[in-house]
Design a protein around this motif. Structure first.
Motif, PDB file in Angstrom:
ATOM      1  N   TYR A   1     -10.637   3.893   0.719  1.00  0.00           N
ATOM      2  CA  TYR A   1     -10.559   3.011   1.881  1.00  0.00           C
ATOM      3  C   TYR A   1     -11.037   1.594   1.546  1.00  0.00           C
ATOM      4  CZ  TYR A   1     -11.684   0.770   6.265  1.00  0.00           C
ATOM      5  OH  TYR A   1     -11.761  -0.150   7.278  1.00  0.00           O
ATOM      6  N   HIS A   2     -12.178   1.498   0.905  1.00  0.00           N
ATOM      7  CA  HIS A   2     -12.740   0.176   0.607  1.00  0.00           C
ATOM      8  C   HIS A   2     -11.892  -0.605  -0.393  1.00  0.00           C
ATOM      9  CE1 HIS A   2     -16.222  -0.002   3.137  1.00  0.00           C
ATOM     10  NE2 HIS A   2     -16.449   1.272   2.865  1.00  0.00           N
TER      11      HIS A   2
ATOM     12  N   TYR B   1       0.809  -1.210   0.000  1.00  0.00           N
ATOM     13  CA  TYR B   1       0.000   0.000   0.000  1.00  0.00           C
ATOM     14  C   TYR B   1       0.852   1.273   0.000  1.00  0.00           C
ATOM     15  CZ  TYR B   1       0.680   1.559   4.796  1.00  0.00           C
ATOM     16  OH  TYR B   1       1.221   2.064   5.937  1.00  0.00           O
TER      17      TYR B   1
ATOM     18  N   PRO C   1      -5.873  -5.587   3.896  1.00  0.00           N
ATOM     19  CA  PRO C   1      -6.875  -5.427   4.952  1.00  0.00           C
ATOM     20  C   PRO C   1      -6.504  -4.507   6.117  1.00  0.00           C
ATOM     21  CG  PRO C   1      -6.736  -7.711   4.276  1.00  0.00           C
ATOM     22  CD  PRO C   1      -5.618  -6.991   3.575  1.00  0.00           C
ATOM     23  N   GLN C   2      -5.271  -4.414   6.475  1.00  0.00           N
ATOM     24  CA  GLN C   2      -4.894  -3.581   7.625  1.00  0.00           C
ATOM     25  C   GLN C   2      -4.468  -2.166   7.233  1.00  0.00           C
ATOM     26  OE1 GLN C   2      -5.346  -4.841  10.734  1.00  0.00           O
ATOM     27  NE2 GLN C   2      -6.152  -6.611   9.675  1.00  0.00           N
ATOM     28  N   SER C   3      -4.576  -1.816   5.963  1.00  0.00           N
ATOM     29  CA  SER C   3      -3.946  -0.580   5.487  1.00  0.00           C
ATOM     30  C   SER C   3      -4.894   0.471   4.925  1.00  0.00           C
ATOM     31  CB  SER C   3      -2.905  -0.931   4.423  1.00  0.00           C
ATOM     32  OG  SER C   3      -1.964  -1.838   4.937  1.00  0.00           O
ATOM     33  N   GLY C   4      -6.173   0.277   5.032  1.00  0.00           N
ATOM     34  CA  GLY C   4      -7.128   1.218   4.451  1.00  0.00           C
ATOM     35  C   GLY C   4      -7.001   2.629   4.991  1.00  0.00           C
TER      36      GLY C   4
ATOM     37  N   SER D   1      -8.568  -1.554   1.453  1.00  0.00           N
ATOM     38  CA  SER D   1      -8.833  -2.532   2.514  1.00  0.00           C
ATOM     39  C   SER D   1      -9.123  -3.914   1.954  1.00  0.00           C
ATOM     40  CB  SER D   1     -10.016  -2.084   3.374  1.00  0.00           C
ATOM     41  OG  SER D   1      -9.689  -0.924   4.083  1.00  0.00           O
ATOM     42  N   HIS D   2      -9.718  -3.956   0.786  1.00  0.00           N
ATOM     43  CA  HIS D   2     -10.009  -5.251   0.172  1.00  0.00           C
ATOM     44  C   HIS D   2      -8.715  -5.986  -0.172  1.00  0.00           C
ATOM     45  CE1 HIS D   2     -12.305  -8.251  -1.976  1.00  0.00           C
ATOM     46  NE2 HIS D   2     -11.521  -8.097  -3.031  1.00  0.00           N
TER      47      HIS D   2
END
Length: 188
Positions: free
Chosen positions: A134-135, A37, A142-145, A138-139
């Motif tokens: 964010y979505h 990310y 998962p921990q980085s949105g 996160s998909h």
């Protein structure tokens, strides 16, 4: 070319109430090819250009409302000569590093307070950008949105305006070299 494309796509999709779909698709293309990310939206992809265009169009008045009073305060007689330099090798002989550090901390706290206290006036379109980002992030990560949203908001939206407020129309006067240095250090 990509800037022109962003300038055309965003208003068209927004007028048809399809901006979230455009953002989601563009962000997915960027996120799908990323290894982590931290590298997202650092380049000049179409997704980055669309995001930057959204920030510029939908966030300009927010930034003026948010930061103009704070920046104008830097030009006040009691603040105009303040130094923010904390690198001992760059400090002038008449300056005090501890005092400069305090100046930098106060400036940074003022900016953070302004941002935190502005949630009610944060533009709807920018909320949409953040929500989609964010979505999508996160998909895949998962921990980085939230980290991705924060990074993008600061690197692509807030910091450029704070580092050069005169060029972005937030102040009429060009900041002094000491102010520019303080704003740059604060953004880091």
């Amino acid at each position: 070319y990509l800037d022109d494309l962003a300038r055309v796509l965003v208003p068209i999709f927004d007028a048809k109430h399809l901006l979230p779909q455009l953002l989601t698709q563009m962000f997915m293309k960027e996120v799908d090819v990323a290894d982590c990310y931290q590298i997202l939206f650092r380049g000049n992809s179409l997704a980055s250009k669309i995001m930057s265009f959204c920030f510029k169009v939908y966030g300009a008045s927010y930034l003026v409302q948010l930061f103009q009073p704070l920046l104008m305060n830097l030009f006040s007689p009691e603040n105009i000569f303040k130094s923010y330099e904390v690198d001992p090798s760059r400090v002038e002989s008449v300056e005090n590093v501890d005092e400069n550090r305090q100046n930098l901390l106060q400036l940074t706290q003022s900016v953070i307070d302004s941002i935190v206290n502005s949630t009610k006036i944060f533009p709807l379109h920018l909320r949409i950008v953040c929500h989609c980002l964010y979505h999508v992030v996160s998909h895949r990560f998962p921990q980085s949105g939230f980290q991705a949203v924060g990074t993008v908001i600061f690197l692509r939206f807030i910091n450029p305006v704070l580092v050069s407020p005169h060029e972005h129309g937030l102040v009429d006067m060009e900041p002094t070299p000491k102010m520019k240095r303080g704003l740059t250090l604060m953004c880091k």
